[in-house]
Motif scaffolding. Sequence first.
Motif, mmCIF file in Angstrom:
data_model
loop_
_atom_site.group_PDB
_atom_site.id
_atom_site.type_symbol
_atom_site.label_atom_id
_atom_site.label_comp_id
_atom_site.label_asym_id
_atom_site.label_seq_id
_atom_site.Cartn_x
_atom_site.Cartn_y
_atom_site.Cartn_z
ATOM 1 N N VAL A 59 27.747 -66.339 76.273
ATOM 2 C CA VAL A 59 28.521 -66.279 75.009
ATOM 3 C C VAL A 59 28.587 -67.543 74.277
ATOM 4 O O VAL A 59 28.523 -68.769 74.770
ATOM 5 N N THR A 61 30.122 -69.169 70.868
ATOM 6 C CA THR A 61 31.311 -69.205 70.538
ATOM 7 C C THR A 61 31.874 -70.181 69.269
ATOM 8 O O THR A 61 31.315 -71.389 69.426
ATOM 9 N N ARG A 67 34.362 -75.820 78.299
ATOM 10 C CA ARG A 67 33.718 -75.128 79.306
ATOM 11 C C ARG A 67 34.185 -75.355 80.493
ATOM 12 O O ARG A 67 34.089 -74.553 81.527
ATOM 13 N N THR A 86 36.203 -66.909 78.964
ATOM 14 C CA THR A 86 35.322 -66.708 80.335
ATOM 15 C C THR A 86 36.232 -66.051 81.150
ATOM 16 O O THR A 86 35.627 -65.038 81.992
ATOM 17 N N MET A 100 29.168 -69.935 78.994
ATOM 18 C CA MET A 100 29.696 -70.079 77.267
ATOM 19 C C MET A 100 29.080 -71.361 77.001
ATOM 20 O O MET A 100 29.064 -72.497 77.841
#
Length: 303
Positions: A59, A61, A67, A86, A100
Amino acid sequence: MTAVLAVDVGGTKFAAAVVSAGGVIQDRLEVPLAGQDPTSVLRHLVTALAGGGVAAVGVGTAGPLDRVRGTVSPVNIPAWRDFPLTGTLSTWLPDVPVTMAGDAQCVALGEWWRAPVGGSLQGSLLGIVVSTGIGGGLVIDGRPWLGTTGNAGHIGHITVDPSGAPCPCGATGCVETIASGPAMVRWALANGWEPGHAADARALAGDARRGVPVAVAAFDRAAGALATALLTTAALCDIDRVVIGGGVAAAGDVLLAPIRRALADRDGMAFLRRLRVEASTLGRDGGLYGAAALALGTLTVPA
């Protein structure tokens, strides 16, 4: 062939794609938010594309993000504040690893993976998205450098004018207050720009291309701010390549040419003269390629 799900969470649209281990987009969907519930849009994309099974999810974003906690708080998505992105994806796709990073970081990683200069995956680069805001991401010695929280490379919030305009981030004189699309338009309007059509960055670029003085000056001013931030980053990280994407960067040489001139005027140290500035070659799919590369990094499959 192993395939992964790549997701690009933007402020105005979400996109997702199923991508092979060799970097081929096999299926792709894009949905504008436009008043829709962002969680419902995300679920629709995941359900539509991952039904056949995927080995991992990557992902990219809009930020800020964390994170460590797996949360996001995109500035342009008020419904998502500390949203467990997530964790939500893991609930929908149990036993599938989810990774991510920031959207601009994924653009950088996508450019490094799918559009390497001379076919080489060595070296370091900074990827920048110049649009409504300004984001950035770093690939250092062939590896994404995400930082502890996942916000490394956030070049839009380097201060380039300490006495400048306040930034929504809380600082003053950030690059974003000068070189983002809305900031450029505001400055041009305040300095006499009279657009004959919509007052937006695309119109401003068109007038700059036609030589309208105030529009040219707006791009020169933005280029100067970006050049300062690029040289600062290059001095700290010894990068040799910058790739610029995003809506404002679609202006092409109207933006790139003054950036290159500003760099040439200021790159006093020899190692800084190695810095090359290029337009993105992957267009709007750069972030998806980078998200796929993130996901493939969780697997033991050949890239």
